[in-house]
Design a protein around this motif. Sequence first.
Motif, PDB file in Angstrom:
ATOM      1  N   GLY A  39      63.221  30.080  58.263  1.00  0.00           N
ATOM      2  CA  GLY A  39      63.974  30.788  59.288  1.00  0.00           C
ATOM      3  C   GLY A  39      64.592  32.069  58.770  1.00  0.00           C
ATOM      4  N   GLU A  40      65.078  32.042  57.532  1.00  0.00           N
ATOM      5  CA  GLU A  40      65.659  33.243  56.938  1.00  0.00           C
ATOM      6  C   GLU A  40      64.590  34.257  56.543  1.00  0.00           C
ATOM      7  N   TYR A  41      63.391  33.802  56.360  1.00  0.00           N
ATOM      8  CA  TYR A  41      62.301  34.704  56.009  1.00  0.00           C
ATOM      9  C   TYR A  41      61.723  35.401  57.238  1.00  0.00           C
ATOM     10  N   ALA A  42      61.907  34.796  58.413  1.00  0.00           N
ATOM     11  CA  ALA A  42      61.264  35.291  59.631  1.00  0.00           C
ATOM     12  C   ALA A  42      62.078  36.398  60.286  1.00  0.00           C
ATOM     13  N   SER A  43      61.405  37.206  61.090  1.00  0.00           N
ATOM     14  CA  SER A  43      62.109  38.149  61.945  1.00  0.00           C
ATOM     15  C   SER A  43      62.739  37.384  63.107  1.00  0.00           C
ATOM     16  N   ARG A  44      63.713  37.997  63.769  1.00  0.00           N
ATOM     17  CA  ARG A  44      64.398  37.318  64.866  1.00  0.00           C
ATOM     18  C   ARG A  44      63.426  36.934  65.979  1.00  0.00           C
ATOM     19  N   LYS A  45      62.414  37.769  66.221  1.00  0.00           N
ATOM     20  CA  LYS A  45      61.483  37.519  67.316  1.00  0.00           C
ATOM     21  C   LYS A  45      60.434  36.461  66.990  1.00  0.00           C
ATOM     22  N   ARG A  46      60.314  36.078  65.722  1.00  0.00           N
ATOM     23  CA  ARG A  46      59.293  35.103  65.337  1.00  0.00           C
ATOM     24  C   ARG A  46      59.885  33.898  64.597  1.00  0.00           C
ATOM     25  N   ARG A  47      61.194  33.715  64.696  1.00  0.00           N
ATOM     26  CA  ARG A  47      61.845  32.632  63.964  1.00  0.00           C
ATOM     27  C   ARG A  47      61.372  31.262  64.450  1.00  0.00           C
ATOM     28  N   GLY A  48      61.277  31.087  65.745  1.00  0.00           N
ATOM     29  CA  GLY A  48      60.814  29.808  66.276  1.00  0.00           C
ATOM     30  C   GLY A  48      59.377  29.523  65.893  1.00  0.00           C
ATOM     31  N   PHE A  49      58.540  30.556  65.921  1.00  0.00           N
ATOM     32  CA  PHE A  49      57.128  30.382  65.590  1.00  0.00           C
ATOM     33  C   PHE A  49      56.952  29.963  64.134  1.00  0.00           C
ATOM     34  N   LEU A  50      57.615  30.669  63.212  1.00  0.00           N
ATOM     35  CA  LEU A  50      57.437  30.346  61.793  1.00  0.00           C
ATOM     36  C   LEU A  50      58.013  28.976  61.447  1.00  0.00           C
ATOM     37  N   THR A  51      59.201  28.655  61.959  1.00  0.00           N
ATOM     38  CA  THR A  51      59.780  27.350  61.625  1.00  0.00           C
ATOM     39  C   THR A  51      59.011  26.207  62.278  1.00  0.00           C
ATOM     40  N   SER A  52      58.244  26.490  63.330  1.00  0.00           N
ATOM     41  CA  SER A  52      57.443  25.428  63.955  1.00  0.00           C
ATOM     42  C   SER A  52      56.346  24.926  63.027  1.00  0.00           C
TER      43      SER A  52
ATOM     44  N   ILE B  18      56.828  23.995  60.114  1.00  0.00           N
ATOM     45  CA  ILE B  18      57.396  22.822  59.448  1.00  0.00           C
ATOM     46  C   ILE B  18      56.978  21.562  60.196  1.00  0.00           C
ATOM     47  N   ALA B  19      57.129  21.589  61.533  1.00  0.00           N
ATOM     48  CA  ALA B  19      56.732  20.435  62.339  1.00  0.00           C
ATOM     49  C   ALA B  19      55.229  20.205  62.278  1.00  0.00           C
ATOM     50  N   ALA B  20      54.450  21.298  62.348  1.00  0.00           N
ATOM     51  CA  ALA B  20      52.993  21.155  62.280  1.00  0.00           C
ATOM     52  C   ALA B  20      52.564  20.551  60.949  1.00  0.00           C
ATOM     53  N   ALA B  21      53.182  21.018  59.858  1.00  0.00           N
ATOM     54  CA  ALA B  21      52.856  20.467  58.538  1.00  0.00           C
ATOM     55  C   ALA B  21      53.256  19.004  58.446  1.00  0.00           C
TER      56      ALA B  21
ATOM     57  N   VAL C 194      48.396  21.041  67.017  1.00  0.00           N
ATOM     58  CA  VAL C 194      48.183  22.382  67.552  1.00  0.00           C
ATOM     59  C   VAL C 194      49.325  22.822  68.461  1.00  0.00           C
ATOM     60  N   PHE C 195      50.054  21.865  69.045  1.00  0.00           N
ATOM     61  CA  PHE C 195      51.066  22.231  70.032  1.00  0.00           C
ATOM     62  C   PHE C 195      52.362  22.752  69.407  1.00  0.00           C
ATOM     63  N   ASN C 196      52.644  22.398  68.152  1.00  0.00           N
ATOM     64  CA  ASN C 196      53.921  22.804  67.564  1.00  0.00           C
ATOM     65  C   ASN C 196      54.097  24.319  67.493  1.00  0.00           C
ATOM     66  N   PRO C 197      53.121  25.080  66.959  1.00  0.00           N
ATOM     67  CA  PRO C 197      53.294  26.542  66.968  1.00  0.00           C
ATOM     68  C   PRO C 197      53.385  27.127  68.377  1.00  0.00           C
ATOM     69  N   LEU C 198      52.668  26.535  69.336  1.00  0.00           N
ATOM     70  CA  LEU C 198      52.749  27.021  70.714  1.00  0.00           C
ATOM     71  C   LEU C 198      54.156  26.837  71.274  1.00  0.00           C
ATOM     72  N   VAL C 199      54.764  25.699  70.960  1.00  0.00           N
ATOM     73  CA  VAL C 199      56.141  25.465  71.405  1.00  0.00           C
ATOM     74  C   VAL C 199      57.099  26.402  70.679  1.00  0.00           C
TER      75      VAL C 199
ATOM     76  N   VAL D 146      57.228  14.778  72.071  1.00  0.00           N
ATOM     77  CA  VAL D 146      57.361  15.068  70.641  1.00  0.00           C
ATOM     78  C   VAL D 146      57.061  16.520  70.285  1.00  0.00           C
ATOM     79  N   PRO D 147      55.924  17.113  70.709  1.00  0.00           N
ATOM     80  CA  PRO D 147      55.700  18.517  70.338  1.00  0.00           C
ATOM     81  C   PRO D 147      56.739  19.455  70.941  1.00  0.00           C
ATOM     82  N   LEU D 148      57.247  19.134  72.133  1.00  0.00           N
ATOM     83  CA  LEU D 148      58.282  19.969  72.745  1.00  0.00           C
ATOM     84  C   LEU D 148      59.549  19.974  71.902  1.00  0.00           C
ATOM     85  N   CYS D 149      59.896  18.808  71.372  1.00  0.00           N
ATOM     86  CA  CYS D 149      61.125  18.703  70.578  1.00  0.00           C
ATOM     87  C   CYS D 149      60.937  19.242  69.164  1.00  0.00           C
ATOM     88  N   LEU D 150      59.893  18.774  68.471  1.00  0.00           N
ATOM     89  CA  LEU D 150      59.723  19.142  67.070  1.00  0.00           C
ATOM     90  C   LEU D 150      59.329  20.602  66.901  1.00  0.00           C
TER      91      LEU D 150
END
Length: 445
Positions: A146-159, A161-164, A291-296, A346-350
Amino acid sequence: MPTPTGERDTRTKPSRLRTVGAVALGHFIEVYDLALYGLFVAPISTAFFPAGNAEAALIATLAVFGVSFLSRSAGGLFFGVMADRVGRRNAIMTSILLVGVSTAGIGLIPTYETAALLSPILLVLCRLLQGFAAGGETTVAPVFLGEYASRKRRGFLTSFIAAAGNLGTLAAAATGVIIGLLVDASTFDAWGWRVAFLIAAPLALVGFYFRFKLEEPPAYEAARARVKYASIGTTLRRSRRMILRVSCLGGLGSTFYIMFVYYPTYLVQESDLSAGQARMVPLILISMLVVFNPLVGLLGDRFGRRVPLMLGGLASMLFVLPGFLVARSGGFAAAVLGGMLILISVPLCLGAIHAAAMEFYPTEVRATAGGIASTIGTFSFAGLPPLIVNLLTTQAGLPLSPAFVIMGAAAIGFVAAWGLPDSRKIHLESVESSINEQRETAAGR
């Protein structure tokens, strides 16, 4: 890219990709290690507890799972403080080594028949160490990305973690299925399951190597240069309400833990599936989630974390009970279909929860505050539910109790998500002022 101090970040796009890959790979390995215990509850209960009462052995094995969440809570706090004081990188390097050692250790424990009481004692010690390390991983890894990501992509990058994590669970389930195909049932129960645990040692070394090559996030480096670390007491005074709210988001994760720790056992007890068929079900279900985690995550970046989190809580309350009813009807197809209904949430939450769990605290105490929230949330909503539902199912004769436990936890998580600020607009270098601006704007409407 500008850093919080106004300096230009010299990290290149390949460097950022390597960072995401290294953190996600490490999380994949740690979740693989953790998932093995839940997937192999049945042979573990036979190996490490007295013969003659299968239900009592199963309850004891699930109790060990729950106890490990006490140490997981402690680990979240310990590694959170460590990450704020001596670095995010040092924390996630240490956690992956500890989880590898403890998981491989479970594969080496002698049986109860050989070592008597020493066997369950060693199991508890390994699970405590495993939980301690996992608490650090789930607390610090999202903060790092989250600290590595830009504000506009924070949710995408941290997702990721859930995908992994889902891929790690998938790998654990696949390993169990492959071993089950290579050996007969009696061999699998005798020693075949241990192979999956022993694989953890070389995997942990691989993860450690890639994390060793990481650099600290720019936001953390800037904060460490200008702000003194705050104590746990100061952190609680400044962020206690948000810590409590974020810890209650853990209610949205109960579905995952009950499904992949208890669901295979539930299918054997309540339907006509064999143990081998029951192990196949999580393999199919998890493959649908990855596949759904990054989309969420992208959805959260566009509409805010509250939207997917609240939708996930609502889905749990609506579809979990029908899912368990379908699963109980019998047959492999019913088990998969029921699992799909249960897992809609689960994908919506994680996919959104990792960003939400780290965005509401100042950088200098972000991991510590996250560790405190993890201490409350993981034990309450991850460690206890599988044990509770097993007791209600086997001792009280309530076969649908898993559905009602999940629904109750989801209701708590839904209310917590409802009250979250819109974290899309939060700047990590000025968290408190960003939240205050939102409150002032809302009050002026």
